[in-house]
Motif scaffolding. Sequence first.
Motif, PDB file in Angstrom:
ATOM      1  N   GLN A  47       0.819  -1.203   0.000  1.00  0.00           N
ATOM      2  CA  GLN A  47       0.000   0.000   0.000  1.00  0.00           C
ATOM      3  C   GLN A  47       0.860   1.263   0.000  1.00  0.00           C
ATOM      4  O   GLN A  47       0.580   2.224  -0.719  1.00  0.00           O
ATOM      5  N   LEU A  48       1.899   1.269   0.832  1.00  0.00           N
ATOM      6  CA  LEU A  48       2.773   2.440   0.920  1.00  0.00           C
ATOM      7  C   LEU A  48       3.467   2.707  -0.412  1.00  0.00           C
ATOM      8  O   LEU A  48       3.546   3.859  -0.868  1.00  0.00           O
ATOM      9  N   ASP A  49       3.961   1.654  -1.045  1.00  0.00           N
ATOM     10  CA  ASP A  49       4.632   1.816  -2.339  1.00  0.00           C
ATOM     11  C   ASP A  49       3.665   2.354  -3.387  1.00  0.00           C
ATOM     12  O   ASP A  49       4.002   3.275  -4.148  1.00  0.00           O
ATOM     13  N   ARG A  50       2.461   1.823  -3.407  1.00  0.00           N
ATOM     14  CA  ARG A  50       1.478   2.269  -4.399  1.00  0.00           C
ATOM     15  C   ARG A  50       0.978   3.681  -4.084  1.00  0.00           C
ATOM     16  O   ARG A  50       0.673   4.451  -4.999  1.00  0.00           O
ATOM     17  N   LEU A  51       0.896   4.021  -2.791  1.00  0.00           N
ATOM     18  CA  LEU A  51       0.498   5.377  -2.415  1.00  0.00           C
ATOM     19  C   LEU A  51       1.528   6.389  -2.909  1.00  0.00           C
ATOM     20  O   LEU A  51       1.164   7.441  -3.451  1.00  0.00           O
ATOM     21  N   ARG A  52       2.803   6.081  -2.735  1.00  0.00           N
ATOM     22  CA  ARG A  52       3.849   6.981  -3.233  1.00  0.00           C
ATOM     23  C   ARG A  52       3.744   7.161  -4.747  1.00  0.00           C
ATOM     24  O   ARG A  52       3.878   8.272  -5.264  1.00  0.00           O
ATOM     25  N   ASN A  53       3.478   6.065  -5.464  1.00  0.00           N
ATOM     26  CA  ASN A  53       3.349   6.143  -6.916  1.00  0.00           C
ATOM     27  C   ASN A  53       2.151   7.008  -7.315  1.00  0.00           C
ATOM     28  O   ASN A  53       2.233   7.801  -8.270  1.00  0.00           O
ATOM     29  N   LEU A  54       1.040   6.863  -6.599  1.00  0.00           N
ATOM     30  CA  LEU A  54      -0.148   7.653  -6.896  1.00  0.00           C
ATOM     31  C   LEU A  54       0.106   9.130  -6.645  1.00  0.00           C
ATOM     32  O   LEU A  54      -0.248   9.985  -7.471  1.00  0.00           O
ATOM     33  N   VAL A  55       0.725   9.443  -5.504  1.00  0.00           N
ATOM     34  CA  VAL A  55       1.025  10.839  -5.178  1.00  0.00           C
ATOM     35  C   VAL A  55       2.010  11.418  -6.189  1.00  0.00           C
ATOM     36  O   VAL A  55       1.874  12.560  -6.640  1.00  0.00           O
ATOM     37  N   SER A  56       3.012  10.627  -6.590  1.00  0.00           N
ATOM     38  CA  SER A  56       3.992  11.090  -7.569  1.00  0.00           C
ATOM     39  C   SER A  56       3.328  11.433  -8.892  1.00  0.00           C
ATOM     40  O   SER A  56       3.602  12.478  -9.501  1.00  0.00           O
ATOM     41  N   HIS A  57       2.437  10.552  -9.333  1.00  0.00           N
ATOM     42  CA  HIS A  57       1.738  10.812 -10.597  1.00  0.00           C
ATOM     43  C   HIS A  57       0.834  12.037 -10.467  1.00  0.00           C
ATOM     44  O   HIS A  57       0.796  12.887 -11.367  1.00  0.00           O
TER      45      HIS A  57
END
Length: 451
Positions: A47-57
């Motif tokens: 979840q944390l990894d995907r959250l960072r990716n979402l915020v980055s995008h």
Amino acid sequence: MSALYTKLVANFIFPIQERLKHHDTVAVRKKMDESQWWPRERIEALQLDRLRNLVSHAEQHVPYYRELFEKIGLTAASIQSLADLQRIPFLTKPIIRNNLERFKSDEAQHLSRFNTGGSSGEPLIFFIGSERVSHDVAAKWRATRWWGVDIGDPEIVVWGSPIELTSQDRMRQFRDRLMRTQLLPAFEMSEAKLDGFVETIQRARPAMLFGYPSSISLIARHAEKSGQRMSDLGIKVAFVTSERLYDHQRDEISRIFGCPVANGYGGRDAGFIAHQCPNGGMHITAEDIIVEIIDKDGKVLPKGTAGEVVVTHLATSDFPFIRYRTGDVAVLSEKSCACGRGLPLLDEIQGRTTDFVLAADGTIMHGLAVVYPIRDIPGIAAFKVVQETLARVVVQIVPEDGCDSQVEAIIAAGIKARLGQTVDVQVRRVDHIPLEKSGKFRYVQSLVVGS
């Protein structure tokens, strides 16, 4: 032969369809089949990894979030734990309505427009991309497989959304026949229609029923009243969603159809949030969705405490839903499920509540029949429909800018088209709609509450 056909659909026909639609549904579901057994810590790391990716995008490609993140000093690199999600302000329906185009990623392609009345009667227009569709379909697919039902098994869907009911062109009908899916319109519940629904279910002998608990339980009661036996059809599960499932509905459906009832919680806006497994646990689709529970002041509550459901959908880079306030009430469970899955659990879900209404000729109709004519009208912040008698319906609306003088006539015409031209429809403009004791308000109240 039936089992072989199911394998053909699930392993060949459906994957080809998804590939042609540029969806990654099959690959996503296979990953979910594996990750559901991970320990809670590993799921949270995902979840944390995907959250960072979402915020980055979002900070690079979504105008609304680019401006918001710059304002609050947030970057993807500053997300060090899931608790850092709380640094992001809540997302509400008014925010989306006022910034609709600015929520679209500049890389988004082939967005589909959706709308919903929401659990509070606040209409909302939003967009969904192929990533979100792939993940939501995969989540449902995984959950039905928990019950021994695969794509290609015979399925009866009791539904009322115009998206489904107006899409029955030849290609859609052909696809449904291939998938062995039949759609029964939940908005049409006359005695004659109910007789036909019972006959259709008996003839199809479906592996699964899917739809509103209120509508499926109504069909069940009608079958029982008519002396029609439904418990020997081989139905493996009745999968219900979009409304709160009451104990008496679960009991009726299970007893009359001779199958367990699996509850599902979610919506078009928030996604497929949680699904019930055969051991009874309401498992959150944690690979895709982070659920927070907050109090009336927006403070995040600990597990075991009831509060409003806030959802971050991690597969929404085309149109991000980050810390989206659903208006529903639930409890995050402290328990683990006996099935052994590491997915976190929801408990005591108090989701959408919709009654039936009656047309002037006595036809029983799902309450959403009078919601759909209203929810997509511009300039309405919130609404509530009250059917006082067979001949009279009162609609309260909270107007916004752009709510012109024709709104009353449009609403009246839409409801008359559903309930009958003789129905007196009164539309009243109000400053606000009072909440119920639950802290919410139902968008439909009718003279057949609980029927």
